[in-house]
Design a protein around this motif. Structure first.
Motif, PDB file in Angstrom:
ATOM      1  N   HIS A   1       0.819  -1.225   0.000  1.00  0.00           N
ATOM      2  CA  HIS A   1       0.000   0.000   0.000  1.00  0.00           C
ATOM      3  C   HIS A   1       0.847   1.267   0.000  1.00  0.00           C
ATOM      4  O   HIS A   1       0.458   2.271   0.594  1.00  0.00           O
ATOM      5  N   GLY A   2       2.018   1.229  -0.576  1.00  0.00           N
ATOM      6  CA  GLY A   2       2.857   2.416  -0.639  1.00  0.00           C
ATOM      7  C   GLY A   2       3.529   2.783   0.675  1.00  0.00           C
ATOM      8  O   GLY A   2       4.244   3.779   0.750  1.00  0.00           O
ATOM      9  N   LYS A   3       3.320   1.998   1.721  1.00  0.00           N
ATOM     10  CA  LYS A   3       3.962   2.302   3.010  1.00  0.00           C
ATOM     11  C   LYS A   3       5.365   1.684   3.026  1.00  0.00           C
ATOM     12  O   LYS A   3       5.581   0.610   2.471  1.00  0.00           O
ATOM     13  N   GLN A   4       6.285   2.361   3.693  1.00  0.00           N
ATOM     14  CA  GLN A   4       7.661   1.855   3.675  1.00  0.00           C
ATOM     15  C   GLN A   4       7.840   0.543   4.445  1.00  0.00           C
ATOM     16  O   GLN A   4       8.628  -0.308   4.045  1.00  0.00           O
ATOM     17  N   PHE A   5       7.111   0.411   5.548  1.00  0.00           N
ATOM     18  CA  PHE A   5       7.334  -0.751   6.421  1.00  0.00           C
ATOM     19  C   PHE A   5       6.058  -1.566   6.619  1.00  0.00           C
ATOM     20  O   PHE A   5       4.954  -1.011   6.622  1.00  0.00           O
TER      21      PHE A   5
ATOM     22  N   PHE B   1       6.007   3.333  18.357  1.00  0.00           N
ATOM     23  CA  PHE B   1       6.404   4.644  18.922  1.00  0.00           C
ATOM     24  C   PHE B   1       7.536   5.256  18.086  1.00  0.00           C
ATOM     25  O   PHE B   1       7.509   6.435  17.739  1.00  0.00           O
ATOM     26  N   ALA B   2       8.549   4.443  17.795  1.00  0.00           N
ATOM     27  CA  ALA B   2       9.721   4.959  17.067  1.00  0.00           C
ATOM     28  C   ALA B   2       9.356   5.316  15.633  1.00  0.00           C
ATOM     29  O   ALA B   2       9.791   6.357  15.106  1.00  0.00           O
ATOM     30  N   LEU B   3       8.547   4.478  14.980  1.00  0.00           N
ATOM     31  CA  LEU B   3       8.132   4.781  13.595  1.00  0.00           C
ATOM     32  C   LEU B   3       7.374   6.100  13.559  1.00  0.00           C
ATOM     33  O   LEU B   3       7.611   6.943  12.682  1.00  0.00           O
ATOM     34  N   GLU B   4       6.486   6.292  14.529  1.00  0.00           N
ATOM     35  CA  GLU B   4       5.718   7.546  14.598  1.00  0.00           C
ATOM     36  C   GLU B   4       6.640   8.724  14.867  1.00  0.00           C
ATOM     37  O   GLU B   4       6.548   9.770  14.236  1.00  0.00           O
ATOM     38  N   GLU B   5       7.522   8.552  15.815  1.00  0.00           N
ATOM     39  CA  GLU B   5       8.423   9.641  16.219  1.00  0.00           C
ATOM     40  C   GLU B   5       9.303  10.066  15.046  1.00  0.00           C
ATOM     41  O   GLU B   5       9.601  11.239  14.875  1.00  0.00           O
ATOM     42  N   LEU B   6       9.677   9.119  14.190  1.00  0.00           N
ATOM     43  CA  LEU B   6      10.548   9.435  13.047  1.00  0.00           C
ATOM     44  C   LEU B   6       9.746   9.785  11.792  1.00  0.00           C
ATOM     45  O   LEU B   6      10.328  10.077  10.742  1.00  0.00           O
TER      46      LEU B   6
ATOM     47  N   GLU C   1       2.461  -0.099   7.682  1.00  0.00           N
ATOM     48  CA  GLU C   1       1.174  -0.781   7.852  1.00  0.00           C
ATOM     49  C   GLU C   1       1.376  -1.830   8.935  1.00  0.00           C
ATOM     50  O   GLU C   1       2.413  -2.502   8.959  1.00  0.00           O
ATOM     51  N   THR C   2       0.415  -1.929   9.854  1.00  0.00           N
ATOM     52  CA  THR C   2       0.563  -2.921  10.925  1.00  0.00           C
ATOM     53  C   THR C   2      -0.343  -4.111  10.646  1.00  0.00           C
ATOM     54  O   THR C   2      -1.523  -3.946  10.336  1.00  0.00           O
ATOM     55  N   ILE C   3       0.239  -5.299  10.779  1.00  0.00           N
ATOM     56  CA  ILE C   3      -0.566  -6.528  10.726  1.00  0.00           C
ATOM     57  C   ILE C   3      -0.605  -7.085  12.144  1.00  0.00           C
ATOM     58  O   ILE C   3       0.451  -7.394  12.724  1.00  0.00           O
ATOM     59  N   TYR C   4      -1.799  -7.118  12.715  1.00  0.00           N
ATOM     60  CA  TYR C   4      -1.962  -7.630  14.085  1.00  0.00           C
ATOM     61  C   TYR C   4      -2.250  -9.121  14.013  1.00  0.00           C
ATOM     62  O   TYR C   4      -3.278  -9.527  13.461  1.00  0.00           O
ATOM     63  N   LEU C   5      -1.340  -9.927  14.548  1.00  0.00           N
ATOM     64  CA  LEU C   5      -1.533 -11.379  14.493  1.00  0.00           C
ATOM     65  C   LEU C   5      -2.502 -11.822  15.579  1.00  0.00           C
ATOM     66  O   LEU C   5      -2.585 -11.195  16.640  1.00  0.00           O
ATOM     67  N   ASN C   6      -3.202 -12.898  15.275  1.00  0.00           N
ATOM     68  CA  ASN C   6      -4.158 -13.456  16.227  1.00  0.00           C
ATOM     69  C   ASN C   6      -3.467 -14.614  16.974  1.00  0.00           C
ATOM     70  O   ASN C   6      -3.235 -15.675  16.404  1.00  0.00           O
ATOM     71  N   PHE C   7      -3.112 -14.360  18.229  1.00  0.00           N
ATOM     72  CA  PHE C   7      -2.391 -15.381  19.005  1.00  0.00           C
ATOM     73  C   PHE C   7      -3.275 -16.596  19.285  1.00  0.00           C
ATOM     74  O   PHE C   7      -2.794 -17.720  19.306  1.00  0.00           O
ATOM     75  N   GLN C   8      -4.577 -16.338  19.530  1.00  0.00           N
ATOM     76  CA  GLN C   8      -5.480 -17.456  19.830  1.00  0.00           C
ATOM     77  C   GLN C   8      -5.501 -18.462  18.681  1.00  0.00           C
ATOM     78  O   GLN C   8      -5.587 -19.667  18.891  1.00  0.00           O
ATOM     79  N   GLU C   9      -5.387 -17.940  17.484  1.00  0.00           N
ATOM     80  CA  GLU C   9      -5.383 -18.843  16.317  1.00  0.00           C
ATOM     81  C   GLU C   9      -3.973 -19.280  15.945  1.00  0.00           C
ATOM     82  O   GLU C   9      -3.763 -19.947  14.932  1.00  0.00           O
TER      83      GLU C   9
ATOM     84  N   PRO D   1       7.476  -8.355  17.951  1.00  0.00           N
ATOM     85  CA  PRO D   1       7.292  -7.803  16.619  1.00  0.00           C
ATOM     86  C   PRO D   1       8.324  -8.315  15.609  1.00  0.00           C
ATOM     87  O   PRO D   1       9.373  -8.831  15.977  1.00  0.00           O
ATOM     88  N   ALA D   2       7.956  -8.134  14.328  1.00  0.00           N
ATOM     89  CA  ALA D   2       8.927  -8.254  13.235  1.00  0.00           C
ATOM     90  C   ALA D   2       8.623  -7.099  12.288  1.00  0.00           C
ATOM     91  O   ALA D   2       7.474  -6.653  12.191  1.00  0.00           O
ATOM     92  N   LEU D   3       9.666  -6.610  11.649  1.00  0.00           N
ATOM     93  CA  LEU D   3       9.500  -5.449  10.768  1.00  0.00           C
ATOM     94  C   LEU D   3      10.117  -5.757   9.409  1.00  0.00           C
ATOM     95  O   LEU D   3      11.210  -6.325   9.337  1.00  0.00           O
ATOM     96  N   ILE D   4       9.400  -5.378   8.350  1.00  0.00           N
ATOM     97  CA  ILE D   4       9.947  -5.516   6.995  1.00  0.00           C
ATOM     98  C   ILE D   4      10.127  -4.112   6.427  1.00  0.00           C
ATOM     99  O   ILE D   4       9.196  -3.300   6.457  1.00  0.00           O
ATOM    100  N   ASP D   5      11.323  -3.843   5.923  1.00  0.00           N
ATOM    101  CA  ASP D   5      11.624  -2.537   5.323  1.00  0.00           C
ATOM    102  C   ASP D   5      11.578  -2.696   3.805  1.00  0.00           C
ATOM    103  O   ASP D   5      12.508  -3.236   3.194  1.00  0.00           O
ATOM    104  N   HIS D   6      10.479  -2.229   3.204  1.00  0.00           N
ATOM    105  CA  HIS D   6      10.308  -2.424   1.754  1.00  0.00           C
ATOM    106  C   HIS D   6      11.249  -1.546   0.940  1.00  0.00           C
ATOM    107  O   HIS D   6      11.442  -1.789  -0.237  1.00  0.00           O
ATOM    108  N   LYS D   7      11.795  -0.508   1.596  1.00  0.00           N
ATOM    109  CA  LYS D   7      12.744   0.342   0.848  1.00  0.00           C
ATOM    110  C   LYS D   7      14.170  -0.175   0.965  1.00  0.00           C
ATOM    111  O   LYS D   7      15.104   0.467   0.510  1.00  0.00           O
ATOM    112  N   ASN D   8      14.341  -1.284   1.662  1.00  0.00           N
ATOM    113  CA  ASN D   8      15.664  -1.884   1.778  1.00  0.00           C
ATOM    114  C   ASN D   8      15.559  -3.355   1.368  1.00  0.00           C
ATOM    115  O   ASN D   8      15.846  -4.251   2.168  1.00  0.00           O
TER     116      ASN D   8
END
Ligand SMILES: N[C@@H](CCC(=O)N[C@@H](CS)C(=O)NCC(=O)O)C(=O)O
Length: 225
Positions: A3-7, A23-28, A33-41, A59-66
């Protein structure tokens, strides 16, 4: 790029560790885009996620610009973000002694706060049997860790560098959970009275716009359930 988002951030609505990264992504001012995993499943243990994080935890983070670079362990993610994208050093410190102090606090958070607060939460709230000695051991450890923070924060406003950094951001969510849930009604625990400098620091962090915005998103997600 999604969706055009970097991460893409893999997270969980209640789990404390994903929010540190937000917090850090917002601060910078970085887009994600956040994908919230379902732990119950068990989504965090499925190959679709463990191909990114073999540890099966958020968490895990993917940097699409890298080249879709993947990084996991919340404090490693924080260091990746500031080393690569905080060129003005807004929430980090220059290389040298202060950088090692920053690492010191991040290691302390990851080894001294997260796991012990997590065990306190487990034995107080989720373990199928009540084991008073275990619950008490980990609650006492929270009190001890708060004592360490109080000693330092009674002499300085921030953990390192005389300003807000990723070190401070890394402590917020577990502290919030300890103050509002785990330690509620524990002995005579009184944050303001027992740890006034920690209380002032924590309140300042909660009032930081990037933190407030992120925690409002969390609240909205949880209250929808
Ligand atoms: N040290 C790791 C801890 C990660 C962690 O424990 N994440 C929790 C949520 S906050 C999790 O995924 N729990 C699910 C599980 O353990 O199965 C970090 O800081 O990233």
């Amino acid at each position: 790029m999604s969706h055009g988002k970097q991460f893409t951030l893999y997270s969980h609505d209640r789990g404390p560790n994903g929010w540190k990264v937000a917090f850090a992504l917002e601060e910078l001012g970085l887009t994600y885009e956040t994908i919230y995993l379902n732990f119950q499943e068990g989504e965090h243990k499925k190959p679709e996620f463990t191909k990114f994080n073999p540890n099966g935890r958020i968490p895990a983070l993917i940097d699409h610009k890298n080249n879709d670079f993947v990084i996991w362990e919340s404090n490693a993610i924080l260091l990746y973000l500031v080393d690569k994208y905080d060129t003005e050093k807004r929430i980090t410190v220059p290389d040298g002694d202060e950088k090692f102090q920053l690492l010191q606090w991040l290691f302390f958070q990851a080894s001294g706060q997260g796991p012990y607060f997590g065990q306190a939460a487990w034995f107080a709230l989720f373990h199928p049997e009540r084991i008073e000695s275990a619950t008490d051991r980990y609650k006492k450890e929270i009190i001890r860790v708060l004592g360490v923070l109080e000693t330092v924060l009674s002499k300085q406003e921030w953990l390192v560098g005389g300003k807000l950094t990723i070190a401070d951001l890394s402590f917020i969510t577990w502290n919030n959970f300890a103050f509002n849930v785990i330690l509620q009604g524990y002995e005579s625990f009184n944050l303001q009275k027992d740890f006034p400098s920690v209380a002032a620091w924590h309140n300042k962090l909660l009032a930081t716009p990037s933190v407030k915005k992120t925690l409002d998103v969390r609240e909205a997600l949880i209250s929808k359930k």
